[in-house]
Design a protein around this motif. Structure first.
Motif, PDB file in Angstrom:
ATOM      1  N   GLU A  72      14.268   8.635 -23.879  1.00 48.17           N
ATOM      2  CA  GLU A  72      14.702   7.685 -24.894  1.00 48.17           C
ATOM      3  C   GLU A  72      14.468   6.250 -24.427  1.00 48.17           C
ATOM      4  O   GLU A  72      14.657   5.930 -23.264  1.00 48.17           O
ATOM      5  CB  GLU A  72      16.205   7.852 -25.221  1.00 48.17           C
ATOM      6  CG  GLU A  72      16.579   9.202 -25.789  1.00 48.17           C
ATOM      7  CD  GLU A  72      17.146  10.113 -24.728  1.00 48.17           C
ATOM      8  OE1 GLU A  72      16.856   9.857 -23.532  1.00 48.17           O
ATOM      9  OE2 GLU A  72      17.849  11.065 -25.060  1.00 48.17           O
ATOM     10  N   SER A  73      14.045   5.428 -25.349  1.00 47.21           N
ATOM     11  CA  SER A  73      13.835   4.016 -25.043  1.00 47.21           C
ATOM     12  C   SER A  73      15.022   3.237 -25.592  1.00 47.21           C
ATOM     13  O   SER A  73      15.013   2.757 -26.723  1.00 47.21           O
ATOM     14  CB  SER A  73      12.526   3.522 -25.673  1.00 47.21           C
ATOM     15  OG  SER A  73      12.315   2.160 -25.374  1.00 47.21           O
ATOM     16  N   TRP A  74      16.056   3.096 -24.786  1.00 44.15           N
ATOM     17  CA  TRP A  74      17.272   2.418 -25.216  1.00 44.15           C
ATOM     18  C   TRP A  74      17.032   0.919 -25.321  1.00 44.15           C
ATOM     19  O   TRP A  74      16.445   0.310 -24.425  1.00 44.15           O
ATOM     20  CB  TRP A  74      18.421   2.692 -24.248  1.00 44.15           C
ATOM     21  CG  TRP A  74      18.938   4.096 -24.341  1.00 44.15           C
ATOM     22  CD1 TRP A  74      18.352   5.207 -23.797  1.00 44.15           C
ATOM     23  CD2 TRP A  74      20.107   4.536 -25.010  1.00 44.15           C
ATOM     24  NE1 TRP A  74      19.105   6.317 -24.090  1.00 44.15           N
ATOM     25  CE2 TRP A  74      20.193   5.938 -24.830  1.00 44.15           C
ATOM     26  CE3 TRP A  74      21.109   3.893 -25.734  1.00 44.15           C
ATOM     27  CZ2 TRP A  74      21.226   6.703 -25.354  1.00 44.15           C
ATOM     28  CZ3 TRP A  74      22.157   4.656 -26.250  1.00 44.15           C
ATOM     29  CH2 TRP A  74      22.202   6.039 -26.074  1.00 44.15           C
ATOM     30  N   ALA A  75      17.501   0.326 -26.390  1.00 43.93           N
ATOM     31  CA  ALA A  75      17.349  -1.112 -26.593  1.00 43.93           C
ATOM     32  C   ALA A  75      18.494  -1.900 -25.987  1.00 43.93           C
ATOM     33  O   ALA A  75      18.473  -3.132 -26.006  1.00 43.93           O
ATOM     34  CB  ALA A  75      17.244  -1.419 -28.089  1.00 43.93           C
ATOM     35  N   VAL A  76      19.485  -1.199 -25.464  1.00 41.63           N
ATOM     36  CA  VAL A  76      20.666  -1.865 -24.918  1.00 41.63           C
ATOM     37  C   VAL A  76      21.188  -1.052 -23.743  1.00 41.63           C
ATOM     38  O   VAL A  76      21.025   0.173 -23.697  1.00 41.63           O
ATOM     39  CB  VAL A  76      21.760  -2.008 -26.011  1.00 41.63           C
ATOM     40  CG1 VAL A  76      22.222  -0.645 -26.514  1.00 41.63           C
ATOM     41  CG2 VAL A  76      22.950  -2.816 -25.503  1.00 41.63           C
ATOM     42  N   GLU A  77      21.783  -1.736 -22.780  1.00 42.84           N
ATOM     43  CA  GLU A  77      22.412  -1.072 -21.652  1.00 42.84           C
ATOM     44  C   GLU A  77      23.897  -1.414 -21.636  1.00 42.84           C
ATOM     45  O   GLU A  77      24.273  -2.556 -21.920  1.00 42.84           O
ATOM     46  CB  GLU A  77      21.774  -1.521 -20.333  1.00 42.84           C
ATOM     47  CG  GLU A  77      20.323  -1.081 -20.176  1.00 42.84           C
ATOM     48  CD  GLU A  77      19.753  -1.478 -18.828  1.00 42.84           C
ATOM     49  OE1 GLU A  77      20.512  -2.075 -18.027  1.00 42.84           O
ATOM     50  OE2 GLU A  77      18.571  -1.211 -18.587  1.00 42.84           O
TER      51      GLU A  77
END
Length: 219
Positions: free
Chosen positions: A15-20
Protein backbone atom coordinates in the motif's frame (compact mmCIF):
# COMPACT_ATOMS: atom_id res chain seq x y z
CA UNK A 1 8.65 -26.61 9.65
CA UNK A 2 7.70 -23.67 7.47
CA UNK A 3 4.21 -22.26 7.92
CA UNK A 4 4.28 -20.36 4.63
CA UNK A 5 1.64 -22.03 2.46
CA UNK A 6 2.16 -19.56 -0.37
CA UNK A 7 5.13 -20.44 -2.59
CA UNK A 8 5.27 -16.87 -3.88
CA UNK A 9 7.20 -14.37 -1.79
CA UNK A 10 4.61 -11.59 -1.76
CA UNK A 11 5.13 -8.15 -0.29
CA UNK A 12 2.35 -7.48 2.22
CA UNK A 13 3.21 -3.79 2.53
CA UNK A 14 2.52 -2.68 -1.01
CA UNK A 15 0.00 0.00 0.00
CA UNK A 16 1.14 3.51 -0.79
CA UNK A 17 0.03 5.40 2.31
CA UNK A 18 -0.33 9.15 1.88
CA UNK A 19 0.02 9.77 5.60
CA UNK A 20 2.01 8.38 8.51
CA UNK A 21 0.76 8.18 12.08
CA UNK A 22 2.85 8.20 15.24
CA UNK A 23 1.28 5.86 17.79
CA UNK A 24 2.37 2.68 19.54
CA UNK A 25 0.82 -0.59 18.34
CA UNK A 26 -1.45 -2.72 20.51
CA UNK A 27 -0.20 -6.20 21.37
CA UNK A 28 -2.78 -8.82 22.28
CA UNK A 29 -2.51 -12.57 22.72
CA UNK A 30 -4.95 -14.89 21.01
CA UNK A 31 -5.12 -18.41 22.52
CA UNK A 32 -6.90 -19.79 19.45
CA UNK A 33 -4.17 -18.49 17.13
CA UNK A 34 -1.59 -20.04 19.44
CA UNK A 35 -3.42 -23.38 19.53
CA UNK A 36 -3.71 -23.50 15.75
CA UNK A 37 0.00 -22.64 15.39
CA UNK A 38 -0.60 -19.26 13.79
CA UNK A 39 1.42 -17.73 16.64
CA UNK A 40 4.02 -19.30 18.89
CA UNK A 41 2.81 -19.71 22.48
CA UNK A 42 2.94 -16.39 24.30
CA UNK A 43 3.56 -14.33 21.18
CA UNK A 44 1.00 -11.59 20.48
CA UNK A 45 -0.72 -10.22 17.45
CA UNK A 46 0.54 -6.70 16.82
CA UNK A 47 -2.36 -4.42 15.88
CA UNK A 48 -1.42 -1.04 14.45
CA UNK A 49 -3.59 2.00 13.91
CA UNK A 50 -3.15 1.39 10.19
CA UNK A 51 -4.81 -2.02 10.70
CA UNK A 52 -7.78 -0.28 12.29
CA UNK A 53 -7.90 2.19 9.39
CA UNK A 54 -8.11 -0.79 7.01
CA UNK A 55 -10.95 -2.28 9.06
CA UNK A 56 -12.81 1.04 9.07
CA UNK A 57 -11.97 1.97 5.50
CA UNK A 58 -11.00 5.48 6.58
CA UNK A 59 -9.14 7.48 9.21
CA UNK A 60 -10.98 10.01 11.36
CA UNK A 61 -11.30 11.16 14.98
CA UNK A 62 -13.86 8.41 15.61
CA UNK A 63 -11.59 5.63 14.32
CA UNK A 64 -8.55 7.02 16.10
CA UNK A 65 -10.64 7.49 19.24
CA UNK A 66 -11.69 3.84 19.13
CA UNK A 67 -8.06 2.78 18.78
CA UNK A 68 -6.99 4.87 21.74
CA UNK A 69 -9.94 3.74 23.87
CA UNK A 70 -8.89 0.13 23.25
CA UNK A 71 -5.20 0.89 23.77
CA UNK A 72 -5.66 2.78 27.03
CA UNK A 73 -8.32 0.44 28.35
CA UNK A 74 -6.27 -2.70 27.74
CA UNK A 75 -3.12 -1.12 29.18
CA UNK A 76 -4.99 -0.25 32.37
CA UNK A 77 -6.67 -3.64 32.58
CA UNK A 78 -3.45 -5.59 31.97
CA UNK A 79 -0.69 -3.44 33.52
CA UNK A 80 1.83 -6.27 33.85
CA UNK A 81 0.92 -8.72 31.10
CA UNK A 82 -0.46 -8.94 27.58
CA UNK A 83 -4.24 -8.78 27.05
CA UNK A 84 -5.83 -12.07 26.07
CA UNK A 85 -8.64 -12.35 23.55
CA UNK A 86 -11.69 -14.36 24.70
CA UNK A 87 -11.01 -13.13 28.26
CA UNK A 88 -11.89 -9.51 27.45
CA UNK A 89 -15.47 -8.30 27.80
CA UNK A 90 -16.38 -4.93 26.27
CA UNK A 91 -19.36 -2.95 27.54
CA UNK A 92 -20.55 0.11 25.64
CA UNK A 93 -22.38 2.93 27.36
CA UNK A 94 -24.63 3.55 24.35
CA UNK A 95 -26.58 1.78 21.58
CA UNK A 96 -25.16 0.05 18.55
CA UNK A 97 -27.11 2.29 16.15
CA UNK A 98 -25.48 5.42 17.60
CA UNK A 99 -23.09 7.02 15.09
CA UNK A 100 -20.17 6.98 17.53
CA UNK A 101 -20.85 3.86 19.57
CA UNK A 102 -21.59 1.68 16.55
CA UNK A 103 -18.40 2.47 14.66
CA UNK A 104 -16.22 2.53 17.75
CA UNK A 105 -17.67 -0.72 19.04
CA UNK A 106 -16.92 -2.48 15.75
CA UNK A 107 -13.30 -1.29 15.75
CA UNK A 108 -12.78 -2.13 19.43
CA UNK A 109 -14.16 -5.57 18.61
CA UNK A 110 -11.55 -5.87 15.85
CA UNK A 111 -8.78 -5.24 18.38
CA UNK A 112 -10.09 -7.24 21.34
CA UNK A 113 -12.02 -10.03 19.63
CA UNK A 114 -15.04 -9.26 21.82
CA UNK A 115 -18.22 -9.95 19.86
CA UNK A 116 -21.98 -10.21 20.10
CA UNK A 117 -23.96 -13.38 19.55
CA UNK A 118 -22.53 -13.78 16.05
CA UNK A 119 -18.94 -14.05 17.30
CA UNK A 120 -16.49 -16.93 17.11
CA UNK A 121 -17.89 -20.00 18.86
CA UNK A 122 -14.53 -21.38 19.91
CA UNK A 123 -12.72 -24.62 19.20
CA UNK A 124 -13.87 -28.04 20.42
CA UNK A 125 -15.63 -27.56 23.73
CA UNK A 126 -15.89 -23.81 23.21
CA UNK A 127 -12.22 -22.99 23.78
CA UNK A 128 -11.75 -19.33 22.87
CA UNK A 129 -15.50 -18.64 22.61
CA UNK A 130 -16.04 -14.90 22.10
CA UNK A 131 -19.81 -14.77 21.76
CA UNK A 132 -21.69 -12.29 23.92
CA UNK A 133 -18.55 -10.52 25.11
CA UNK A 134 -19.53 -7.23 23.45
CA UNK A 135 -22.64 -5.56 24.87
CA UNK A 136 -24.19 -2.24 23.87
CA UNK A 137 -26.34 -0.13 26.19
CA UNK A 138 -24.67 -2.03 29.01
CA UNK A 139 -24.57 0.80 31.57
CA UNK A 140 -25.44 4.44 32.09
CA UNK A 141 -22.25 6.50 31.75
CA UNK A 142 -21.66 9.66 33.75
CA UNK A 143 -20.69 11.51 30.58
CA UNK A 144 -22.45 12.15 27.29
CA UNK A 145 -19.14 11.35 25.58
CA UNK A 146 -18.48 7.83 24.25
CA UNK A 147 -17.64 5.59 27.21
CA UNK A 148 -16.57 1.95 27.19
CA UNK A 149 -15.78 -0.53 29.92
CA UNK A 150 -13.30 -3.38 29.61
CA UNK A 151 -13.60 -6.33 31.99
CA UNK A 152 -11.40 -9.38 32.50
CA UNK A 153 -13.46 -12.54 32.73
CA UNK A 154 -10.64 -14.31 34.58
CA UNK A 155 -10.30 -11.80 37.44
CA UNK A 156 -13.41 -9.61 37.23
CA UNK A 157 -11.26 -6.47 37.14
CA UNK A 158 -12.73 -3.68 35.03
CA UNK A 159 -11.78 -0.23 33.77
CA UNK A 160 -13.77 2.52 32.11
CA UNK A 161 -12.52 4.80 29.33
CA UNK A 162 -14.29 8.00 28.28
CA UNK A 163 -13.36 9.77 25.06
CA UNK A 164 -13.90 13.53 25.32
CA UNK A 165 -14.68 14.13 21.66
CA UNK A 166 -15.68 17.74 22.27
CA UNK A 167 -12.08 18.56 23.13
CA UNK A 168 -10.71 17.32 19.79
CA UNK A 169 -9.38 20.24 17.69
CA UNK A 170 -12.00 21.28 15.14
CA UNK A 171 -9.57 21.87 12.27
CA UNK A 172 -10.96 25.26 11.33
CA UNK A 173 -12.56 26.27 7.99
CA UNK A 174 -10.42 23.86 5.96
CA UNK A 175 -12.53 20.93 7.20
CA UNK A 176 -15.39 22.37 5.12
CA UNK A 177 -13.38 21.56 1.99
CA UNK A 178 -14.58 17.98 2.36
CA UNK A 179 -17.85 18.72 0.58
CA UNK A 180 -16.05 20.12 -2.47
CA UNK A 181 -13.68 17.13 -2.45
CA UNK A 182 -16.64 14.73 -2.48
CA UNK A 183 -18.32 16.74 -5.24
CA UNK A 184 -15.14 16.82 -7.29
CA UNK A 185 -14.94 20.61 -7.37
CA UNK A 186 -12.05 21.10 -4.93
CA UNK A 187 -8.72 22.47 -6.08
CA UNK A 188 -5.47 20.69 -5.34
CA UNK A 189 -4.75 23.36 -2.73
CA UNK A 190 -8.14 22.66 -1.13
CA UNK A 191 -7.33 18.96 -0.97
CA UNK A 192 -3.87 19.49 0.49
CA UNK A 193 -5.09 21.88 3.15
CA UNK A 194 -7.94 19.56 4.09
CA UNK A 195 -5.60 16.59 4.37
CA UNK A 196 -3.22 18.56 6.58
CA UNK A 197 -5.83 19.63 9.12
CA UNK A 198 -7.84 16.40 8.98
CA UNK A 199 -4.90 14.15 9.72
CA UNK A 200 -3.63 16.69 12.22
CA UNK A 201 -6.85 16.14 14.15
CA UNK A 202 -6.39 12.38 13.94
CA UNK A 203 -2.81 12.62 15.19
CA UNK A 204 -3.97 14.81 18.07
CA UNK A 205 -6.33 12.04 19.15
CA UNK A 206 -3.57 9.46 18.83
CA UNK A 207 -1.12 11.43 20.95
CA UNK A 208 -3.09 13.52 23.48
CA UNK A 209 -3.92 11.53 26.62
CA UNK A 210 -5.90 14.47 28.00
CA UNK A 211 -8.70 13.61 25.56
CA UNK A 212 -9.35 10.41 27.50
CA UNK A 213 -10.30 9.57 31.06
CA UNK A 214 -9.43 6.14 32.42
CA UNK A 215 -10.63 4.87 35.78
CA UNK A 216 -11.07 1.59 37.59
CA UNK A 217 -14.58 0.22 38.00
CA UNK A 218 -15.55 -1.39 41.29
CA UNK A 219 -16.60 -5.00 41.11
Amino acid sequence: MSRNTNPTDTNRTEESWAVEYDVEPIRVRDPVAETLAVLDPGDPFVVTYEDVVKAAGHSCPTASGAYRVAQLGLAALYPDELPIRSEIEVLAGGPRDDAAYGVMGRLISFVTGAAQEDGFRGLAGGYGDRRNTLTFDAFDPDSADPTFRFRRSDTGDAVEVTYHVGDVPDGGPAVNNLRRIVEGTASEADRELFAEVWHGRVQAVLSDDSLFEVKAVKR
